[in-house]
Each structure stands twice: as structure tokens, then as C-alpha cells.
Design an enzyme around this catalytic site. Structure first.
Site, PDB file in Angstrom:
ATOM      1  N   ARG A 261      75.478  39.351   0.033  1.00  0.00           N
ATOM      2  CA  ARG A 261      74.096  39.808   0.127  1.00  0.00           C
ATOM      3  C   ARG A 261      73.997  40.940   1.151  1.00  0.00           C
ATOM      4  O   ARG A 261      74.583  40.852   2.232  1.00  0.00           O
ATOM      5  CB  ARG A 261      73.157  38.666   0.531  1.00  0.00           C
ATOM      6  CG  ARG A 261      73.124  37.518  -0.460  1.00  0.00           C
ATOM      7  CD  ARG A 261      72.209  36.397   0.002  1.00  0.00           C
ATOM      8  NE  ARG A 261      72.360  35.222  -0.857  1.00  0.00           N
ATOM      9  CZ  ARG A 261      71.766  34.052  -0.643  1.00  0.00           C
ATOM     10  NH1 ARG A 261      70.973  33.903   0.400  1.00  0.00           N
ATOM     11  NH2 ARG A 261      71.962  33.032  -1.459  1.00  0.00           N
ATOM     12  N   ARG A 276      73.861  34.903   9.643  1.00  0.00           N
ATOM     13  CA  ARG A 276      73.412  35.788   8.561  1.00  0.00           C
ATOM     14  C   ARG A 276      74.483  36.846   8.307  1.00  0.00           C
ATOM     15  O   ARG A 276      74.515  37.897   8.956  1.00  0.00           O
ATOM     16  CB  ARG A 276      72.074  36.430   8.933  1.00  0.00           C
ATOM     17  CG  ARG A 276      71.300  36.951   7.732  1.00  0.00           C
ATOM     18  CD  ARG A 276      69.930  37.466   8.167  1.00  0.00           C
ATOM     19  NE  ARG A 276      69.104  36.425   8.728  1.00  0.00           N
ATOM     20  CZ  ARG A 276      68.353  35.593   8.001  1.00  0.00           C
ATOM     21  NH1 ARG A 276      68.324  35.704   6.693  1.00  0.00           N
ATOM     22  NH2 ARG A 276      67.622  34.656   8.586  1.00  0.00           N
ATOM     23  N   GLU A 348      67.892  26.562   9.016  1.00  0.00           N
ATOM     24  CA  GLU A 348      68.151  26.259   7.602  1.00  0.00           C
ATOM     25  C   GLU A 348      69.652  26.238   7.302  1.00  0.00           C
ATOM     26  O   GLU A 348      70.396  27.126   7.708  1.00  0.00           O
ATOM     27  CB  GLU A 348      67.476  27.312   6.719  1.00  0.00           C
ATOM     28  CG  GLU A 348      67.732  27.099   5.221  1.00  0.00           C
ATOM     29  CD  GLU A 348      67.509  28.362   4.398  1.00  0.00           C
ATOM     30  OE1 GLU A 348      68.120  28.463   3.325  1.00  0.00           O
ATOM     31  OE2 GLU A 348      66.742  29.238   4.841  1.00  0.00           O
ATOM     32  N   SER A 351      68.833  24.920   0.893  1.00  0.00           N
ATOM     33  CA  SER A 351      67.548  24.938   0.190  1.00  0.00           C
ATOM     34  C   SER A 351      67.759  24.332  -1.182  1.00  0.00           C
ATOM     35  O   SER A 351      68.660  24.767  -1.909  1.00  0.00           O
ATOM     36  CB  SER A 351      67.026  26.373   0.027  1.00  0.00           C
ATOM     37  OG  SER A 351      66.412  26.831   1.195  1.00  0.00           O
ATOM     38  N   ARG A 388      77.353  28.165   8.071  1.00  0.00           N
ATOM     39  CA  ARG A 388      76.334  27.535   8.914  1.00  0.00           C
ATOM     40  C   ARG A 388      76.730  26.100   9.272  1.00  0.00           C
ATOM     41  O   ARG A 388      76.358  25.597  10.338  1.00  0.00           O
ATOM     42  CB  ARG A 388      74.978  27.574   8.214  1.00  0.00           C
ATOM     43  CG  ARG A 388      74.435  28.993   8.068  1.00  0.00           C
ATOM     44  CD  ARG A 388      73.003  29.046   7.608  1.00  0.00           C
ATOM     45  NE  ARG A 388      72.549  30.435   7.487  1.00  0.00           N
ATOM     46  CZ  ARG A 388      71.288  30.824   7.425  1.00  0.00           C
ATOM     47  NH1 ARG A 388      70.323  29.909   7.461  1.00  0.00           N
ATOM     48  NH2 ARG A 388      70.965  32.097   7.322  1.00  0.00           N
TER      49      ARG A 388
END
Length: 414
Positions: A261, A276, A348, A351, A388
Site C-alpha cells: 500500500r 504503517r 488496530e 479489522s 503489528r
């Protein structure tokens, strides 16, 4: 894609739900205008077709009665030309509406709380109690550098910022996590699938990344191919443009991939460390479900991700996303946020989203029940983001010296 038939039948309801998701009123006005143009085009076509049918009946009657058909034939031929024009007008109107709504998000479930952003998300529950430290816990980048697990500078040297190199015990932990997650998910009934990390444009349109989020994707030059942002894309699109037997549902899959990404919308956020990255590893859960079974399967997927975190002894909480924080394709989402003592906050790590028939309509994934073809429901969830999870282990399992213990369930993998 939202249901155009439902949009035409109940425009006010759909527009209200889209406004809850933050869709601008000018976009909704444009949808209304294009929807009206399509309805007008359809009505004009149906009238012309009815006239044609009536004249065709008279044509046969005139022939049987031996009457002159020249004038009637001229009218029939002229009306055929009108019908052809109306068919094209209807096609253009439908294409214009479809093009517009391809960039419009899914409507939220009515139970999703209203809100502007993540500050309005609603906590469901906390799982496990965060450890109390007798010293000030370090953040993961300090621990990673001290232990030689992650080299951020060399990642920048061979690529650019937000790329990193995982080394030695860190690389072993990364591989252990991937294997453990896949084994855990497989024991929960999810079939392991290995998929390409490159997909075509149609696949990304099917799950909703295109056309809206093209700026966040890495595109292959001179080809209509992209690096995947998540395994959700190839796993869901395995069944693109297919009609599945009802007895085959649900289809439950898990897969590990690297994900890519640009993080175009996150400038200045989480610039240090592994939170990130432009390239990261993730184990994904994806399900193709019968609409009557999809809500139960959503709960099952949330429980699977939560239980995985519990098995790793990582404190976390479950959060229902509000309308302003809900993803483009999601009708509802539960985030799992892991406790990071170095940051003194929950962040987070997963999800789990229910898209209902939004993706299925775009990707044309249906099932046959009796004689009827019906759109499936699709669901997806991280289980888990590997980087993460490494961050969480480093921060939660550190000691005063900066050494890091390995959770018991991973020790057999290392």
C-alpha cells in the site's frame, strides 16, 4: 456496489444511509438525476416496445385480411429505428449511473453507530488485562534496534521510507507467527489457500479498491495489473463471475500474503517503526456465505481473531466502528485493537468486515438455490497483521534489560 433496483424503489432510504457514511449531498443529487434519467429512458423504451408489439399484431391481421400493409410497414420500420435509439439511450443512462455508483460506498447496517471518525467508535469489550511494568516500557523500534531484529535504515537504503528489513530472531518470529496463525485458522475450519500477490483491475473493482482508491495501489507499468493491498482481493475473486451450489456454502478460507500500500492518505502518521509500512505481511480470513448464515459467520470470524490474540497472551479490545470510520465496502466492522504498553494505547491489529452483497454484486458471485440465482454475502478479516503482532509481542513481552520473551504457543515454531 449498492443495489440499483433497491435505489430506484427506495431512493430516500438509500440516500439517508449514504449520508450516514459521509457521501456528499452533491453526489447523492447526481445519483438521483442519473437514476431519473435511467427510469425515463426505460419508460420511453417500454412505450415504444408496446407500440411495436401492437403494430406487429395488426401487421399479421392486415395480411390475413388482404389489406394494404405499406403504410403500416413504414410505421413499424420507423418505430424500430426509434427503439434502437432508445435502447442505446437506456444503455448510456445505465452506464452513467453504474460508473457513478462504482465510486459510492456500501450503505451501513442500521445498527452501526453514527459518528465522524475513530473517536466515535464504540468499545464492545476488553480481553485480558494489560501487564503492569515495574519500569518504563520501551517502544518497539527501540527494542527492535537493540536486539538486532529490525533494520529500518537498510530498508530505506534498498527501497524507500516505510520499508524495513527483519533479521535474525525477528525473522524467525515473523515466520513462526505466520505458521501459527495459519494453523490456528485451519483448526477453526478455514481452508488454507495460497494466492498470487498480483491481480488484475477487474479483481480490484470486484472488492471495491477500484476505482476509488487507485492512488493507494502499486500498479505494474504498462499492464493492467496491481500488487495486492490485502489477500481479501484474490481470495474473494477466486469466485468472480461464478454461480455456486448452495450446498457448497459457506466457503471459509485463510491465506498468508505480502501486502502493498502506498499509504497515500497517511502522510505524517506512524512514521517510525513497523505500524504503517508500504509492504507488510498479513494472514487473512475470507468467507463466501449464504445471506442467512453470514451474521453468525461474522461473529465466528471476530471470535477467531480474538482467540488468536488471547492464545498469544496479548491484551486487546473489540471495537464497533462508527459510520465515519467504516471502510468503503463494509456494512459493519469490528476492529480488534491490541494493547501496546510502549505507546500506552490500544492500536488496530485486525479489522473484520461484513460487506453483505456489496462485493458480490460487483464481482458477480452468486449461488443457486432451487431455480433462483442469488448474490452471496462476503466477509473478510485480518487474522492477523504480522508486523503489528510482532510489535505487540516486543512491547508486551519485554523485560527491563530490553530482552524479549516468546509466547508459549510460538516456542514450538522457533
Amino acid at each position: 456496489m449498492i443495489d440499483l433496483k433497491q435505489l430506484q424503489k427506495n431512493f430516500d432510504y438509500i440516500s439517508t444511509q449514504l449520508q450516514r457514511k459521509g457521501v456528499d449531498t452533491t453526489v447523492i443529487a447526481s445519483i438521483k438525476e442519473k437514476n431519473r434519467a435511467l427510469k425515463t429512458a426505460k419508460a420511453d423504451f417500454e412505450r415504444a416496445q408496446a407500440t411495436q408489439n401492437e403494430m406487429s399484431k395488426r401487421f399479421g391481421q392486415y395480411k390475413r385480411e388482404g389489406r394494404d400493409i405499406a403504410e403500416l410497414k413504414a410505421k413499424v420500420d420507423a418505430n424500430k429505428a426509434v427503439i434502437a435509439e432508445l435502447v442505446e439511450r437506456q444503455r448510456q443512462a445505465e452506464e452513467a449511473l453504474t460508473t457513478l455508483v462504482m465510486g459510492v460506498p456500501n450503505i451501513p447496517d442500521e445498527a452501526v453507530p453514527d459518528g465522524a471518525d475513530e473517536a466515535d467508535n464504540v468499545e464492545i469489550e476488553k480481553v485480558l488485562t494489560p501487564r503492569e511494568f515495574s519500569f518504563t516500557p520501551k517502544e518497539h523500534w527501540e527494542l527492535a534496534e537493540a536486539n538486532g531484529w529490525i533494520n529500518f535504515e537498510r530498508g530505506v537504503k534498498i527501497a524507500k521510507s516505510r520499508f524495513s528489513v527483519v533479521c535474525d530472531k525477528g525473522a524467525q518470529l515473523e515466520r513462526a507467527l505466520i505458521n501459527f496463525m495459519l494453523d490456528f485458522n485451519r483448526e477453526r475450519g478455514f481452508t488454507e489457500v495460497s494466492v498470487p500477490a498480483i491481480v488484475n483491475r477487474k479483481a480490484l473493482e470486484g472488492t471495491g479498491q477500484l476505482p476509488k482508491f487507485e492512488d493507494d495501489l502499486y500498479k505494474i507499468e504498462d499492464e493492467s495489473l496491481y500488487l495486492i493491498p490485502t489477500a481479501e482481493v484474490p481470495l474473494t475473486n477466486l469466485f468472480q463471475d461464478e454461480i455456486l451450489p448452495a450446498e457448497q456454502l459457506p466457503i471459509k478460507m485463510t491465506g498468508y500474503t505480502s501486502c502493498f500500500r502506498k499509504e497515500a492518505g497517511s502522510a505524517g502518521r506512524d512514521t517510525r517503526g513497523m505500524i504503517r509500512q508500504h509492504q507488510f505481511h498479513k494472514v487473512e480470513l475470507v468467507a463466501i456465505a449464504h445471506p442467512k448464515e453470514s451474521d453468525a459467520l461474522f461473529d465466528e470470524m471476530v471470535a477467531c481473531a480474538s482467540d488468536l490474540l488471547s492464545a498469544l497472551e496479548l491484551p486487546h479490545r473489540l471495537v464497533t466502528l462508527c459510520t465515519g470510520d467504516l471502510g468503503f465496502s463494509a456494512a459493519k466492522t469490528v476492529d480488534l485493537e491490541v494493547w501496546l504498553p510502549g505507546q500506552n494505547s490500544y492500536r488496530e491489529i485486525s479489522s473484520v468486515s461484513h460487506t453483505r452483497d456489496f462485493q458480490a454484486r460487483r464481482a458477480k458471485i452468486r449461488f443457486k438455490e432451487g431455480k433462483k440465482n442469488t448474490l452471496v454475502h462476503t466477509l473478510n478479516g485480518s487474522s492477523l497483521a504480522v508486523g503489528r503482532t510482532m510489535v505487540a509481542i516486543m512491547e508486551n513481552f519485554q523485560d527491563r534489560s530490553g530482552a524479549i520473551a516468546i509466547p508459549k504457543v510460538l516456542q514450538q515454531y522457533m
